[in-house]
Design a protein around this motif. Structure first.
Motif, PDB file in Angstrom:
ATOM      1  N   LEU A 108       0.831  -1.083   0.077  1.00 37.35           N
ATOM      2  CA  LEU A 108      -0.354   0.119  -0.208  1.00 37.35           C
ATOM      3  C   LEU A 108       0.809   1.772   0.092  1.00 37.35           C
ATOM      4  N   VAL A 109       0.566   2.567  -0.808  1.00 36.03           N
ATOM      5  CA  VAL A 109       1.299   3.448  -0.497  1.00 36.03           C
ATOM      6  C   VAL A 109       0.068   4.045   0.669  1.00 36.03           C
ATOM      7  N   THR A 110       0.684   5.045   1.576  1.00 37.08           N
ATOM      8  CA  THR A 110      -0.252   5.534   2.351  1.00 37.08           C
ATOM      9  C   THR A 110       0.204   6.957   3.030  1.00 37.08           C
ATOM     10  N   ASP A 111       0.101   7.513   3.787  1.00 38.42           N
ATOM     11  CA  ASP A 111      -0.148   8.955   4.187  1.00 38.42           C
ATOM     12  C   ASP A 111      -0.866   8.813   6.000  1.00 38.42           C
ATOM     13  N   SER A 112      -0.533  10.546   6.387  1.00 39.28           N
ATOM     14  CA  SER A 112      -0.581   9.891   7.840  1.00 39.28           C
ATOM     15  C   SER A 112      -1.681  10.228   8.046  1.00 39.28           C
ATOM     16  N   ASN A 113      -2.579  10.651   6.923  1.00 33.59           N
ATOM     17  CA  ASN A 113      -4.529  11.195   7.103  1.00 33.59           C
ATOM     18  C   ASN A 113      -4.962   9.431   6.744  1.00 33.59           C
ATOM     19  N   ALA A 149      -5.597   4.376  10.146  1.00 34.02           N
ATOM     20  CA  ALA A 149      -6.153   3.704  10.665  1.00 34.02           C
ATOM     21  C   ALA A 149      -7.067   2.915   8.908  1.00 34.02           C
ATOM     22  N   GLN A 150      -7.103   3.120   8.178  1.00 29.18           N
ATOM     23  CA  GLN A 150      -7.278   2.747   7.183  1.00 29.18           C
ATOM     24  C   GLN A 150      -5.803   1.527   6.942  1.00 29.18           C
ATOM     25  N   THR A 151      -5.206   2.154   6.730  1.00 29.92           N
ATOM     26  CA  THR A 151      -3.962   1.263   6.203  1.00 29.92           C
ATOM     27  C   THR A 151      -3.279   0.054   7.461  1.00 29.92           C
TER      28      THR A 151
END
Length: 421
Positions: A78-83, A86-88
């Motif tokens: 997954l490519v994620t960020d601080s927002n 929770a989903q990650t």
């Protein structure tokens, strides 16, 4: 092995591409999440890279769970960020994804995550289908054929009985040394000495048989010499050429193998290279590429049947040139078809054979023997920093649920910087 990635296209993942290019990962981009399963059915990928912002609805979760269940040897990153922590975390907890990359990207962190994930995947594949009883032999074989050591190393004097068995099959079954020894015995016993003229009279059929098996034995020793040279060479190929150099090699090797093709009335069909690759370069060593092309064509010929067609097809995809060698898949001795998924990694290991039958008809065309053919192909491709995989695909032309065996080679493409004159 070079990792191959399936990437869901987005502004975020597009910023990942320069890093993937830098580490020579090959990739294919898609526009929609629901295209993933279609691509996984037709091609092998090590990673699926998905931006977290495109995984918001329940359908996304269902697709990821389907992928994890149906393609457990393809890791989802997954490519994620601080927002989206929770989903990650939810995806990771449910094992719908293996790992994540944080945006904005830090090059070293991205490389570390991908390297760690790839090491995990390789370890999983290595151990997945090796029974406990086989572990000792497997480890010994890998140790012996560590490409950083020469086969002349003293440690290899204690080579295992199974390896001796493989050499015995190649050396003494069928034409070659075994038959040559028998023919020499016949020659000695059947030759008649002419006392008046002081020479031996040898019947022509015996001499013809001697000549034929001498050639077979010489070919075997030549192949041992070639194999040794490949095994002992650890250098990464640095020379480069245009990909257009590949086509004449395929054509020349197909012509060389015409006699082998005629044994079962087979045919090789070669596509044209895409014009879009002509301005690119690939790592290229003419001698080793030629060895590889002959081996993979001969492998397709040996495992095809009467009247079969073998296809060589070139594709330009993203940052790599893809070559597919396709031949019909048939049932193996254990009831499996073609290259079962459990054998896709093992088939490149030394001495591994799906079939125990050795067809002597093709011996004189072989450069690599003793069950080392695809092992040395992979070694050469590794030196070119190029990926090679072999697996089953559906034959979509006949609509009769048949399978093809597909050997895929992916050459990373790059454009050489022009030197200032």
């Amino acid at each position: 092995m070079i990792p191959h990635c399936l990437i869901l296209n987005s502004q975020t993942t597009n910023e990942l591409l320069p890093i993937l290019n830098e580490v020579n990962f090959t990739y294919l981009r898609i526009q929609k999440l629901d295209e993933i399963l279609h691509h996984l059915k037709n091609e092998k990928f090590h990673f699926i890279i998905l931006p977290i912002e495109d995984l918001k609805d329940s359908n996304s979760q269902e697709i990821l769970e389907n992928i994890s269940k149906s393609y457990p040897n393809t890791l989802i990153i997954l490519v994620t960020d601080s927002n989206h922590w929770a989903q990650t975390a939810s995806f990771l907890k449910r094992h719908s994804a293996y790992d994540y990359i944080q945006f904005p990207f830090e090059d070293e962190h991205v490389k570390l995550t991908l390297e760690r994930s790839f090491q995990y995947l390789n370890t999983k594949l290595k151990s997945q289908f090796i029974h406990e009883a086989e572990n000792h032999l497997f480890k010994r074989v890998i140790e012996i054929f560590d490409w950083k050591k020469s086969l002349t190393h003293k440690e290899n004097q204690n080579i295992s009985a199974d390896i001796i068995h493989q050499m015995n099959i190649s050396l003494f079954q069928g034409s070659g040394i075994g038959t040559l020894m028998s023919v020499v015995s016949i020659l000695i016993s059947k030759s008649k000495f002419d006392t008046e003229n002081n020479y031996y009279i040898v019947q022509k059929p015996i001499l013809d048989l001697l000549s034929e098996n001498y050639d077979a034995a010489k070919s075997m020793f030549d192949s041992m010499s070639i194999s040794q040279s490949v095994i002992d060479d650890d250098q990464t190929i640095e020379t480069t050429e245009s990909p257009i150099q590949l086509l004449p090699i395929f054509e020349a090797e197909s012509k060389f193998l015409e006699e082998a093709l005629s044994l079962k009335s087979q045919k090789i069909n070669i596509s044209q290279l895409p014009n879009s690759v002509t301005n690119h370069k690939i790592r290229f060593n003419l001698e080793k590429i030629t060895y590889t092309i002959r081996e993979i064509l001969l492998n397709a010929i040996k495992y095809s049947k009467e009247g079969d067609e073998i296809f060589v097809i070139f594709f330009h995809r993203e940052n790599f040139l893809e070559i597919k060698i396709i031949n019909p898949a048939y049932q193996n001795e254990d009831g499996t078809i073609g290259i079962p998924e459990k054998y896709e990694t093992l088939i490149f290991e030394p001495f591994f054979r799906i079939s125990s039958v050795v067809d002597d008809s093709y011996a004189k065309f072989e450069q690599f023997r003793f069950g080392l053919g695809l092992t040395l192909v992979k070694k050469i491709m590794d030196q070119h920093q190029t990926n090679v995989k072999i697996y089953n695909i559906d034959d979509n032309l006949k609509n009769d649920n048949t399978k093809d065996v597909c050997l895929t080679i992916r050459f990373p493409l790059f454009i050489e910087e022009k030197k200032n004159g």
